[in-house]
Write a protein that holds these residues in place. Structure first.
Motif, PDB file in Angstrom:
ATOM      1  N   LEU A  17       0.804  -1.221   0.000  1.00 10.88           N
ATOM      2  CA  LEU A  17       0.000   0.000   0.000  1.00 10.88           C
ATOM      3  C   LEU A  17       0.840   1.275   0.000  1.00 10.88           C
ATOM      4  N   THR A  18       2.047   1.217   0.526  1.00 11.80           N
ATOM      5  CA  THR A  18       2.888   2.422   0.562  1.00 11.80           C
ATOM      6  C   THR A  18       3.882   2.422  -0.595  1.00 11.80           C
ATOM      7  N   LEU A  21       2.281   1.767  -4.152  1.00 13.91           N
ATOM      8  CA  LEU A  21       1.429   2.807  -4.741  1.00 13.91           C
ATOM      9  C   LEU A  21       2.085   4.182  -4.805  1.00 13.91           C
ATOM     10  N   ALA A  22       3.196   4.378  -4.127  1.00  8.77           N
ATOM     11  CA  ALA A  22       3.839   5.696  -4.079  1.00  8.77           C
ATOM     12  C   ALA A  22       4.347   6.101  -5.449  1.00  8.77           C
ATOM     13  N   PRO A  23       4.374   7.350  -5.805  1.00  5.93           N
ATOM     14  CA  PRO A  23       3.667   8.463  -5.186  1.00  5.93           C
ATOM     15  C   PRO A  23       2.173   8.367  -5.479  1.00  5.93           C
ATOM     16  N   PHE A  24       1.378   8.862  -4.576  1.00  8.89           N
ATOM     17  CA  PHE A  24      -0.068   8.675  -4.641  1.00  8.89           C
ATOM     18  C   PHE A  24      -0.764   9.647  -5.601  1.00  8.89           C
ATOM     19  N   PHE A  25      -0.199  10.827  -5.785  1.00  5.61           N
ATOM     20  CA  PHE A  25      -0.843  11.838  -6.615  1.00  5.61           C
ATOM     21  C   PHE A  25       0.070  12.243  -7.750  1.00  5.61           C
ATOM     22  N   GLU A  27      -1.549  10.102  -9.764  1.00  3.54           N
ATOM     23  CA  GLU A  27      -2.037   8.731  -9.805  1.00  3.54           C
ATOM     24  C   GLU A  27      -0.916   7.824  -9.320  1.00  3.54           C
ATOM     25  N   PRO A  28      -1.247   6.652  -8.784  1.00  3.17           N
ATOM     26  CA  PRO A  28      -0.186   5.746  -8.334  1.00  3.17           C
ATOM     27  C   PRO A  28       0.783   5.431  -9.472  1.00  3.17           C
ATOM     28  N   HIS A  29       2.055   5.403  -9.123  1.00  2.00           N
ATOM     29  CA  HIS A  29       3.107   5.224 -10.113  1.00  2.00           C
ATOM     30  C   HIS A  29       2.983   3.880 -10.826  1.00  2.00           C
ATOM     31  N   HIS A  54       8.077  -1.108  -8.105  1.00  4.25           N
ATOM     32  CA  HIS A  54       6.757  -0.807  -7.564  1.00  4.25           C
ATOM     33  C   HIS A  54       5.858  -2.049  -7.547  1.00  4.25           C
TER      34      HIS A  54
END
Length: 73
Positions: A17-18, A21-25, A27-29, A54
């Motif tokens: 989840l971290t 999905l990072a970076p979250f904005f 959109e997830p990478h 990722h």
């Protein structure tokens, strides 16, 4: 697969989840890289490496869940 048995499920969920999905904005990478893969635009080595990094937490989580399901049944 003994190393997979030693990994706590909670750690894999948090990593997926971290880090997954990072970076979250905006959109997830990983989502961006998967869209590039489907479109045939994932050609640079750095993009392929980025997708692998990722995706790794998600792959480990899926493998752990599959292994747990097989062990139960």
């Amino acid at each position: 697969m003994h190393f997979l048995d030693k990994l706590p499920l909670s750690v894999l969920v948090i990593a997926a989840l971290t880090l997954g999905l990072a970076p979250f904005f905006p959109e997830p990478h990983i989502w961006e890289k998967l869209k590039m893969l489907v479109a045939g635009q994932l050609v640079k080595p750095v993009d392929i490496f980025d997708l692998a990094m990722h995706a790794a937490p998600w792959v480990l989580l899926a493998a752990k869940l599959a292994r747990m399901a097989v062990a139960r049944g």
